[in-house]
Design an enzyme around this catalytic site. Structure first.
Site, PDB file in Angstrom:
ATOM      1  N   SER A  68       0.822  -1.208   0.000  1.00  0.00           N
ATOM      2  CA  SER A  68       0.000   0.000   0.000  1.00  0.00           C
ATOM      3  C   SER A  68       0.862   1.268   0.000  1.00  0.00           C
ATOM      4  O   SER A  68       1.647   1.478  -0.922  1.00  0.00           O
ATOM      5  CB  SER A  68      -0.956  -0.032   1.188  1.00  0.00           C
ATOM      6  OG  SER A  68      -2.014   0.877   1.029  1.00  0.00           O
ATOM      7  N   ASP A 111      -5.935  -3.567  -2.101  1.00  0.00           N
ATOM      8  CA  ASP A 111      -4.849  -3.230  -1.174  1.00  0.00           C
ATOM      9  C   ASP A 111      -4.195  -4.468  -0.544  1.00  0.00           C
ATOM     10  O   ASP A 111      -4.884  -5.363  -0.037  1.00  0.00           O
ATOM     11  CB  ASP A 111      -5.435  -2.348  -0.072  1.00  0.00           C
ATOM     12  CG  ASP A 111      -4.387  -1.596   0.705  1.00  0.00           C
ATOM     13  OD1 ASP A 111      -3.540  -2.253   1.334  1.00  0.00           O
ATOM     14  OD2 ASP A 111      -4.412  -0.348   0.692  1.00  0.00           O
TER      15      ASP A 111
END
Length: 297
Positions: free
Chosen positions: A79, A193
């Site tokens: 991320s 993510d």
């Protein structure tokens, strides 16, 4: 946009589902797995965990590691850690990256629109533009330092490590925060993510041959905000889950640098300098432990 209004925007977007259509999964029997890169020598791996705006702490940590003469042979990012890690692996100039990010606001990287419902409130256009402007490499093999980004396969639910092929889609997939960014389609499958499956991907670094792993955990501490409605209960429950998941994911690191972040949300953008300085302080405190353990490794 103030933080509370941003939360309202996201909440309204989640409620106003304007379509009944579903994502078309690949219907393949197995999850897509990119080829695993073969590295001749990976002594020190730096694992940068997810955390949204808290990712600026990674910049401070890297700055202190470099000042102490500690240079990673491999960077693995999740991320926000994939964004910082990818930028540094591309051009190992931490001062440049600090200048790129220290004054960035949410609206610089996050384009908001309800037209992307029901799968997200951002197409990822601003993030794509930012990466396109500041990444020289197009593919992983063009990077100065070996780098990998982890994402979560939305169809099969597993962590996928990207270390070969096109660079930008992998970083975008790793950063595709659910409900905010649209899932990213790679090889016919959808990815979100990396923090959903592994917020501090020490496992990925080990799988890539890392002998010594320094991991940076941005999961922080529980906020002081007490829930007063069902969405508050849901939010705090997710915070608890994320903190515990991060702790478990980082257990196999040789050195864990945990940043003491509290009351800073994933998309808050009013404490950039504070977050960066916390990263520097935590990195500085970890230097002696890293050097001691490296001698014993």
């Amino acid at each position: 946009m103030p933080s509370n209004l941003f939360s309202i925007f996201i909440l309204c977007g989640s409620i106003l589902l304007t379509s009944c259509t579903s994502l078309e999964f690949s219907r393949h029997e197995v999850s897509f797995k990119p080829p695993i890169p073969m590295y001749e020598k990976v002594n020190i791996a730096l694992v940068l965990g997810g955390g949204g705006s808290r990712g600026l702490a990674h910049v401070g940590v890297i700055e202190e590691l470099l000042a102490a003469g500690i240079h990673p042979d491999l960077i693995v990012g999740c991320s926000a850690g994939a964004i910082v890690g990818g930028l540094y692996a591309d051009t190992p100039d931490i001062e440049r990256i600090k200048k790129l990010l220290i004054n960035k606001k949410r609206e610089h990287l996050l384009d908001l629109s309800i037209e992307h419902l029901p799968y997200g409130v951002s197409s990822g256009l601003f993030l794509r533009k930012f990466l396109s402007e500041h990444l020289k490499a197009k593919c992983f093999n063009e990077l100065t330092i070996p780098f990998a980004a982890v994402a979560t396969n939305l169809e099969f639910g597993d962590m996928v490590t990207f270390g070969t092929g096109d660079l930008m889609p992998a970083i975008r997939a790793s950063s595709a925060y659910p409900g905010v960014f649209l899932p990213v389609r790679i090889a016919g499958q959808y990815f979100v993510d990396g923090g959903v499956s592994n917020p501090v991907p020490v496992e990925a670094a080990r799988n890539l041959g890392a002998k010594f792993v320094i991991a940076v955990d941005l999961s922080g501490e529980l906020t002081d905000t007490l829930p007063n409605h069902m969405f508050g209960v849901m939010r705090r429950s997710l915070e608890i889950s994320y903190i515990h998941q991060s702790r478990i994911a980082a257990e196999n690191a040789n050195v864990l640098i945990k940043i003491p972040l509290k009351n800073i949300g994933t998309f808050d953008d009013e404490a950039n300098a504070y977050i960066y300085n916390l990263g520097r302080e935590a990195g500085r405190k970890a230097i002696d432990e890293i050097k001691r353990k490296l001698k014993l490794a």
